[in-house]
Design a protein around this motif. Structure first.
Motif, PDB file in Angstrom:
ATOM      1  N   UNK A 114       0.835  -1.211   0.000  1.00  0.00           N
ATOM      2  CA  UNK A 114       0.000   0.000   0.000  1.00  0.00           C
ATOM      3  C   UNK A 114       0.865   1.255   0.000  1.00  0.00           C
ATOM      4  N   UNK A 115       1.898   1.268   0.824  1.00  0.00           N
ATOM      5  CA  UNK A 115       2.758   2.447   0.898  1.00  0.00           C
ATOM      6  C   UNK A 115       3.455   2.740  -0.418  1.00  0.00           C
ATOM      7  N   UNK A 116       4.112   1.737  -0.974  1.00  0.00           N
ATOM      8  CA  UNK A 116       4.837   1.933  -2.230  1.00  0.00           C
ATOM      9  C   UNK A 116       3.863   2.162  -3.389  1.00  0.00           C
ATOM     10  N   UNK A 117       2.713   1.497  -3.348  1.00  0.00           N
ATOM     11  CA  UNK A 117       1.725   1.667  -4.413  1.00  0.00           C
ATOM     12  C   UNK A 117       1.176   3.083  -4.468  1.00  0.00           C
ATOM     13  N   UNK A 118       0.860   3.664  -3.313  1.00  0.00           N
ATOM     14  CA  UNK A 118       0.343   5.039  -3.277  1.00  0.00           C
ATOM     15  C   UNK A 118       1.407   6.043  -3.707  1.00  0.00           C
ATOM     16  N   UNK A 119       2.644   5.738  -3.393  1.00  0.00           N
ATOM     17  CA  UNK A 119       3.731   6.632  -3.805  1.00  0.00           C
ATOM     18  C   UNK A 119       3.909   6.590  -5.327  1.00  0.00           C
ATOM     19  N   UNK A 120       3.787   5.400  -5.912  1.00  0.00           N
ATOM     20  CA  UNK A 120       3.966   5.254  -7.355  1.00  0.00           C
ATOM     21  C   UNK A 120       2.765   5.761  -8.147  1.00  0.00           C
ATOM     22  N   UNK A 121       1.584   5.717  -7.554  1.00  0.00           N
ATOM     23  CA  UNK A 121       0.372   6.138  -8.261  1.00  0.00           C
ATOM     24  C   UNK A 121      -0.444   7.113  -7.402  1.00  0.00           C
ATOM     25  N   UNK A 122       0.069   8.344  -7.195  1.00  0.00           N
ATOM     26  CA  UNK A 122      -0.648   9.326  -6.367  1.00  0.00           C
ATOM     27  C   UNK A 122      -1.992   9.734  -6.954  1.00  0.00           C
ATOM     28  N   UNK A 123      -2.177   9.523  -8.263  1.00  0.00           N
ATOM     29  CA  UNK A 123      -3.448   9.861  -8.881  1.00  0.00           C
ATOM     30  C   UNK A 123      -4.612   9.078  -8.306  1.00  0.00           C
ATOM     31  N   UNK A 124      -4.333   7.936  -7.673  1.00  0.00           N
ATOM     32  CA  UNK A 124      -5.392   7.139  -7.061  1.00  0.00           C
ATOM     33  C   UNK A 124      -6.038   7.867  -5.888  1.00  0.00           C
ATOM     34  N   UNK A 125      -5.399   8.944  -5.426  1.00  0.00           N
ATOM     35  CA  UNK A 125      -5.907   9.702  -4.285  1.00  0.00           C
ATOM     36  C   UNK A 125      -6.507  11.039  -4.691  1.00  0.00           C
ATOM     37  N   UNK A 126      -6.803  11.213  -5.965  1.00  0.00           N
ATOM     38  CA  UNK A 126      -7.192  12.532  -6.466  1.00  0.00           C
ATOM     39  C   UNK A 126      -8.493  13.061  -5.859  1.00  0.00           C
ATOM     40  N   UNK A 127      -9.345  12.192  -5.321  1.00  0.00           N
ATOM     41  CA  UNK A 127     -10.616  12.643  -4.765  1.00  0.00           C
ATOM     42  C   UNK A 127     -10.533  12.963  -3.276  1.00  0.00           C
ATOM     43  N   UNK A 128      -9.357  12.777  -2.676  1.00  0.00           N
ATOM     44  CA  UNK A 128      -9.187  13.069  -1.250  1.00  0.00           C
ATOM     45  C   UNK A 128      -8.861  14.547  -1.046  1.00  0.00           C
ATOM     46  N   UNK A 129      -9.117  15.080   0.156  1.00  0.00           N
ATOM     47  CA  UNK A 129      -8.698  16.448   0.466  1.00  0.00           C
ATOM     48  C   UNK A 129      -7.187  16.586   0.305  1.00  0.00           C
ATOM     49  N   UNK A 130      -6.742  17.793   0.017  1.00  0.00           N
ATOM     50  CA  UNK A 130      -5.319  18.012  -0.288  1.00  0.00           C
ATOM     51  C   UNK A 130      -4.403  17.588   0.849  1.00  0.00           C
ATOM     52  N   UNK A 131      -4.843  17.822   2.105  1.00  0.00           N
ATOM     53  CA  UNK A 131      -4.007  17.459   3.254  1.00  0.00           C
ATOM     54  C   UNK A 131      -3.762  15.961   3.298  1.00  0.00           C
ATOM     55  N   UNK A 132      -4.843  15.181   3.172  1.00  0.00           N
ATOM     56  CA  UNK A 132      -4.702  13.723   3.187  1.00  0.00           C
ATOM     57  C   UNK A 132      -3.903  13.242   1.985  1.00  0.00           C
ATOM     58  N   UNK A 133      -4.087  13.885   0.857  1.00  0.00           N
ATOM     59  CA  UNK A 133      -3.362  13.483  -0.347  1.00  0.00           C
ATOM     60  C   UNK A 133      -1.863  13.646  -0.149  1.00  0.00           C
ATOM     61  N   UNK A 134      -1.451  14.753   0.463  1.00  0.00           N
ATOM     62  CA  UNK A 134      -0.030  14.995   0.720  1.00  0.00           C
ATOM     63  C   UNK A 134       0.536  13.931   1.644  1.00  0.00           C
ATOM     64  N   UNK A 135      -0.217  13.612   2.709  1.00  0.00           N
ATOM     65  CA  UNK A 135       0.273  12.644   3.694  1.00  0.00           C
ATOM     66  C   UNK A 135       0.357  11.231   3.116  1.00  0.00           C
TER      67      UNK A 135
END
Length: 470
Positions: free
Chosen positions: A408-429
């Motif tokens: 999950x950690x490496x996957x989210x780092x490689x594909x940040x677009x998967x978090x595009x619907x989250x608030x900006x703060x959560x997306x950064x974290x």
């Protein structure tokens, strides 16, 4: 240098012993050489992520110099807190402090493309996170259970994996060059390869200071290569030197102060990891230099110094500080436990930090040359994480915790677009990859029972697929 020229064996194991001055000075400088490149590199990476121009004529040139200057100055001041101490702050041990790579996956998303405007929130997070880090000194002994080698090894590995992309980008020509014809050119890669080859050669075939300073000497060789091939000109170096002041003091809240939830949460969570790393370094210094276990007072004092050093650094535009593991190995290698030797090194760092011309010379290192050094350093971070993981008992339980956390950690780092619907703060974290991996590993390690059904606790070497006996 032999033991007889430095002191008796009992003296060398004593942190309060001062070797002869003519021996202590080069030993102190050696500590600085061992950590110098690692200390200033995060400032350069943060500046690059923010979009600062690296040219001598760039309007961001003074800001880049200032970040480098603060890295040196506050590494020296934080080291003094450890060696000289201030009340309960400091371990009274030869512990070298420096800018931490661990926070880079948090800092890069915070400043990405924002220029100077992104620094107020960054340094607000450094200040608050530093105070939180210092507070951990009160409870550090009681929270170590939550961070076993499974967790710390995973986090250190993730730090390295999150940063290796930076090394490749730098070696190919830097982020601004992506998409241009010169990006990834043979000339760019040749500069990085020179650094890597020289570093490896010295690390494996040299001894003493040459081996300890392998990355620094490798960068110097790459620098000479860049001058010889025209990647860098003497005129550019001269211009950088002339534009930099001979002496400058730090400025409090130079970039303002902003409280960002994402920055504060990120820095506070990473403070746990940094605190545990410091515990390990203090234990390593005590064991390798004095042949004993570190005391609770030393561990608490070192954690206080970590946190307060970081907080003060944040006020003046410096990045988070932590103990440097490479210097722990240097103490074991030289056999000199003297904290006064490290104090000399700290004073040298402070002097460099007050002279912007030193930062100006560092700034002229071509990004491709720096990329070669960064590839080596970040690769060593991954190696250190794997080394920690080698102490883990690889039951199915631990294997599943590691697998889910790193996936999950490496996957989210490689594909940040998967978090595009989250608030900006959560997306950064979450897009840093490091925090979700660390939090998952900590939580799963705390809530999953140690003893499951017998078939679930077999060693992974028995085969996760269950086909070993088939």
């Amino acid at each position: 240098m032999t033991e007889t020229s430095l002191g008796t064996p009992s003296q060398l194991r004593d942190p309060d012993y001062m070797p002869p001055f003519e021996k202590a000075v080069p030993l102190g400088i050696q500590h600085v050489l061992a950590m110098f490149v690692s200390n200033v590199t995060p400032a350069i990476i943060v500046a690059g992520a923010a979009g600062f121009g690296f040219g001598s004529n760039s309007p961001d040139f003074p800001e880049l110099l200032y970040l480098i200057q603060m890295s040196m100055l506050f590494a020296g001041l934080a080291t003094l807190l450890q060696t000289v101490t201030l009340g309960p702050v400091g371990a009274k041990l030869p512990i070298v402090q420096g800018t931490s790579f661990a926070f880079l996956p948090i800092m890069i998303p915070l400043v990405a493309g924002k220029g100077v405007d992104g620094l107020a929130a960054l340094f607000g997070g450094v200040l608050i996170g530093g105070l939180f880090h210092a507070a951990l000194g009160l409870v550090i002994g009681r929270i170590r259970f939550a961070l076993p080698p499974l967790v710390t090894g995973l986090v250190v590995t993730m730090i390295g994996l999150a940063l290796v992309k930076v090394g490749i980008q730098y070696a190919a020509g830097g982020v601004p060059a992506i998409g241009t014809p010169e990006y990834g050119s043979l000339l760019n890669w040749s500069a990085a390869i020179v650094v890597i080859l020289v570093t490896l050669g010295l690390k494996f075939f040299a001894r003493g200071m040459l081996s300890v300073s392998a990355v620094l000497i490798g960068l110097f060789a790459g620098y000479v290569f860049a001058l010889a091939t025209g990647m860098l000109t003497v005129e550019a170096v001269s211009l950088s030197w002339e534009r930099a002041a001979s002496f400058a003091l730090p400025q409090p809240f130079k970039y303002g102060f902003e409280l960002s939830f994402a920055a504060i949460l990120g820095f506070c969570l990473m403070a746990f990891v940094s605190a545990v790393e410091t515990v390990g370094d203090v234990s390593g210094v005590a064991k390798g230099g004095a042949g004993r276990e570190a005391t609770d007072k030393e561990i608490e004092g070192a954690t206080f110094a970590d946190g307060f050093g970081t907080a003060v650094s944040g006020i003046f535009g410096g990045l988070p500080n932590t103990s440097f593991s490479q210097n722990v190995g240097l103490i074991a290698m030289t056999g000199v436990m003297s904290r006064h030797v490290v104090t000399i090194g700290a004073l040298f760092l402070i002097l460099c930090g007050l002279v912007p011309k030193v930062g100006a010379v560092i700034r002229t290192i071509p990004i491709e040359v720096l990329g070669g050094g960064v590839i080596v350093m970040f690769g060593m971070v991954v190696s250190a994480g794997i080394s920690i993981l080698s102490d883990v008992s690889w039951t199915r339980r631990n294997g599943v915790i590691f697998a889910i956390s790193i996936s999950i950690g490496l996957g989210l780092q490689l594909e940040p677009g998967a978090l595009q619907h989250l608030p900006s703060t959560l997306k950064i974290l979450l897009s840093s990859g490091l925090l979700p991996a660390a939090v998952l590993a900590i939580v799963l390690n705390l809530i999953l029972p140690e003893e499951l059904a017998a078939e679930a606790t077999e060693e992974i070497s028995g085969g996760l697929s269950g086909t070993k006996d088939a």
